[in-house]
Write an enzyme that holds these catalytic residues in place. Structure first.
Site, PDB file in Angstrom:
ATOM      1  N   GLY B  18       0.929  -1.049  -0.031  1.00 45.93           N
ATOM      2  CA  GLY B  18       0.122  -0.031   0.010  1.00 45.93           C
ATOM      3  C   GLY B  18       0.826   1.221  -0.090  1.00 45.93           C
ATOM      4  O   GLY B  18       2.070   1.168   0.327  1.00 45.93           O
ATOM      5  N   GLU B 209      -0.539  12.108  28.521  1.00 43.78           N
ATOM      6  CA  GLU B 209      -1.663  13.246  28.312  1.00 43.78           C
ATOM      7  C   GLU B 209      -2.648  12.943  29.052  1.00 43.78           C
ATOM      8  O   GLU B 209      -3.099  12.222  29.848  1.00 43.78           O
ATOM      9  CB  GLU B 209      -1.768  13.478  26.804  1.00 43.78           C
ATOM     10  N   HIS B 247      -6.407  12.767  19.880  1.00 38.93           N
ATOM     11  CA  HIS B 247      -6.192  11.457  20.235  1.00 38.93           C
ATOM     12  C   HIS B 247      -7.390  10.890  20.645  1.00 38.93           C
ATOM     13  O   HIS B 247      -8.110  11.600  21.402  1.00 38.93           O
ATOM     14  CB  HIS B 247      -5.232  10.992  21.249  1.00 38.93           C
TER      15      HIS B 247
END
Lengths: 396, 297
Positions: B18, B209, B247
């Site tokens: 790909g 985070e 995210h």
């Protein structure tokens, strides 16, 4: 993705979960029509008119009203449709109501006093499996219950290998104090919910309140379902339920341009590649004496088009006094990003706030030269701490 | 040496032919990573980038002794690719793919449990042991060889930290991007454990985070068993609750998963916490100097 209460209930019914009956209306006249229909079908003696918005806390904010006559249905639906509902979950600007759900009465009198419960299924990130949460303290703010009286919340974790088991459902039912036919009804209800949760790729399914009616039935009075955005490619029917009137127009514009944007209330706009670095940049703005005006991740390929879309989005916010562009060029070369910035700037033309561009990584020095020689009102920086100093100077 | 990947790693690329797979495989080969082939169902028997293409991971393991796999398969098929690699006996699976449905990841993670395999990611930049192997999408030149290990939930913030560490006169032993999804293969604690046991690593930078409790879990482990200095940063001190910040896993859900709460717990556990992302490198250098002073004087 969020969906409305009436959409969530459609999904529940499809999986055999008992809900109150009801129809959606967009005008007071429609509300009266569906109220009549509802009376014919269920024999309800009164109607509950509920604002359909993507936010909780509707009742206290005036988004849920009871009507005892058809005239009252028209009047109350008229009050709710078009109103801007401000709840603790919407922020100051509130959220506009375009639709109401006209629902039947489930709190009718009978043998027992109706009782409300809380029931939810969600992903437990720390245990990496789904968890059922239940409480006999239903119909209230569950966060408050969790905070003040955590012992009143029952939790049952689902084993990923075998899924929800009947003994677990029975255990929760008894812990809630449900007996007899209501207990049997509850077990079926919970299995229906769990099936809905799995089949819809939900990350949260909350029934609050779940009601034990006066004749011992278990029904969902309200329901909230959050769907995993990453699974929408295989949930076409649910994806079609998206109601963009409930989303911030700036968020919608951002997603159309392939940008990840969240509006905040500060005075320094920022545009960054990567979500973690974007959050870190916001934090740095704050430490430099400013307040971040937004979160904006332009993703891996920061080209002229995405940069231009990003600038336009940030500049729509009148509070923005300066913009910090922070790109760490890895595979994407900084000189190309710099050219993209210059191109976007020239295309937009009239930018009245100072712009600080910090480019680090591949070809960072050439990039700084491109910015400095562009003749535009843009300052360059290579080190993150230099960028922080320049932000400080711009906001003070 | 480093951890997870090194010059002896025999790497295959799932989703080899790909566009993403081709681009990053080329970059990894240029870096010097020992890429021994790739997998694209239906293209077995072909040659791509001078390396053999296989229909299945099992075939790649049998024929070219692959032991590390990097996954660029699209989100809808990525969980299947992870399970295939686990079944075939791959030892380290690095899943780069972003956007895998949570339900699929719960299944994939359950499937590989109990097998002798470590999954890194998904939604991560990969793992690099400078000078030996880059199995990821990071810019290799930023990561100069040295003795600092990095564990991070973020991509570009990892590059930023590595760059600062190098500019502070240090270098990287291994950088591990664990990924920003709610369900990931390797936690911060597990990644830190690996680096604590690595003889080449002298200090660790941990970048977390908002959302979840992995940072707190890691901090408590460090307090109990840590043997090397740790510098920590948490992104999202200014993030509003309830909003997802890029995210899939970066969302404040309660009072314990805010940046402030995580930073407090980390400080209590003896981690040197930096408030500004601009001082990660300098702080690591200082911390190391102080530790060494205690050690040698």
């Amino acid at each position: 993705m969020n969906i409305h209460e009436y959409q969530a209930k459609e999904l529940l019914k499809k999986h055999g979960v008992k809900c109150g009956a009801g129809y959606v209306a967009e005008t007071p006249e429609q509300a009266v029509e569906v109220a009549k229909k509802l009376q014919e079908e269920t024999g309800t003696k009164l109607w509950v008119i509920k604002a359909q918005v993507h936010a909780g806390g509707r009742g206290k904010a005036g988004g849920v009203k009871i009507a005892k006559t058809l005239d009252e249905v028209r009047e109350k639906a008229g009050q709710i449709i078009g109103m801007t509902l401000i709840t603790p979950q919407t922020g100051k600007e509130g959220i506009k109501v375009n639709k109401v759900l006209v629902a039947n009465d489930l709190y009718y009198e009978g043998e027992h006093k109706p009782k409300e419960y809380y029931l939810a299924i969600l992903l437990d990130r720390s245990k990496q499996c789904n968890v059922i949460m239940a409480s006999a303290e239903g119909g209230v703010d569950i966060e408050e219950v969790a905070h003040k009286t955590p012992e009143k919340i029952i939790k049952e974790w689902v084993d990923n290998r075998v899924g929800l088991q009947p003994f677990q459902a029975r255990k929760i039912g008894y812990a809630l104090g449900l007996e007899g036919t209501a207990h049997n009804d509850f077990v079926k209800f919970l299995f229906g919910l769990y099936k809905t949760y799995l089949n819809t790729d939900a990350t949260l399914l909350e029934v609050n309140p779940m009601l034990r009616t006066s004749d011992n039935q278990i029904v969902a009075v309200d329901c909230k379902i959050n769907i995993d955005d990453n699974a929408l490619f295989r949930q076409k029917e649910i994806a079609a339920m998206r109601d963009i009137t409930q989303e911030d127009p700036m968020d919608v514009e951002a997603s159309e341009n392939g940008l990840n944007y969240v509006k905040l209330n500060g005075n320094v706009g920022c545009m960054v590649n990567g979500a973690g670095l974007a959050m870190a940049t916001m934090d740095m703005i704050k430490l430099s004496g400013g307040e971040p005006a937004n979160f904006l991740d332009v993703g891996g390929g920061a080209n002229a088009q995405t940069v231009e879309a990003g600038f336009r989005l940030i500049l729509k916010d009148p509070n923005v006094k300066a913009i910090l562009v922070n790109v760490f060029g890895g595979i994407v070369r900084c000189d190309r990003v710099a050219n993209g910035i210059v191109e976007a700037y020239k295309k937009i033309g009239d930018i009245r706030v100072p712009i600080i561009v910090r480019l680090q990584g591949t070809n960072a020095e050439e990039a700084a030269k491109i910015i400095d020689n562009s003749g535009l009102k843009v300052q360059s920086a290579i080190l993150l701490k230099d960028a922080a100093e320049k932000v400080k100077a711009a906001v003070s | 040496m480093g951890v997870l990947v090194n010059k002896n790693s025999r790497v295959i690329v799932q989703g080899f032919t790909g566009s993403e797979g081709t681009f990053h495989a080329t970059q990894m080969i240029e870096y010097g990573t020992n890429v021994v082939g790739g997998v694209t169902p239906g293209k077995g028997g072909q040659t791509h980038l001078d390396r053999p293409v296989f229909n299945t991971v099992a075939e790649a393991v049998a024929k070219v002794k692959a032991n590390v796999s990097i996954i660029f398969v699209p989100p809808a098929f990525a969980a299947d690719a992870i399970m295939e690699a686990g079944d075939a006996g791959i030892e380290v699976i690095i899943a780069i793919t972003e956007g895998i449905p949570v339900k699929d990841m719960v299944i994939a993670k359950e499937y590989i449990k109990g097998k002798n395999v470590r999954l890194i990611g998904p939604n991560c930049p990969g793992v690099i042991t400078p000078g030996e192997a880059k199995v990821g999408i990071m810019p290799g030149f930023v990561f100069q060889k040295g003795s600092i290990g990095i564990v991070s939930k973020s991509g570009t913030l990892t590059y930023e930290a590595a760059d600062q560490i190098v500019k502070a006169g240090l270098g990287i032993s291994t950088a591990i991007g664990i990924g920003g999804d709610p369900i990931i293969g390797t936690t911060i604690k597990e990644a830190i454990e690996l680096l604590m046991q690595d003889p080449e690593t002298e200090g660790i930078v941990m970048i977390g985070e908002i959302g979840g409790n992995m940072e707190a879990e890691a901090a408590r482990w460090i307090k109990e068993y840590g043997t090397k200095p740790v510098v920590g940063f948490i992104a999202g001190q200014t993030a509003p609750p309830g909003r997802r910040m890029g995210h899939a896993g970066a969302i404040i859900g309660g009072t314990e998963d805010t940046a402030a709460a995580k930073m407090r717990i980390m400080k209590e556990c003896g981690i040197t916490v930096v408030e500004s992302p601009a001082f990660i490198g300098e702080t690591m250098a200082q911390t190391l100097r102080q530790t060494n002073k205690i050690k040698y004087f």
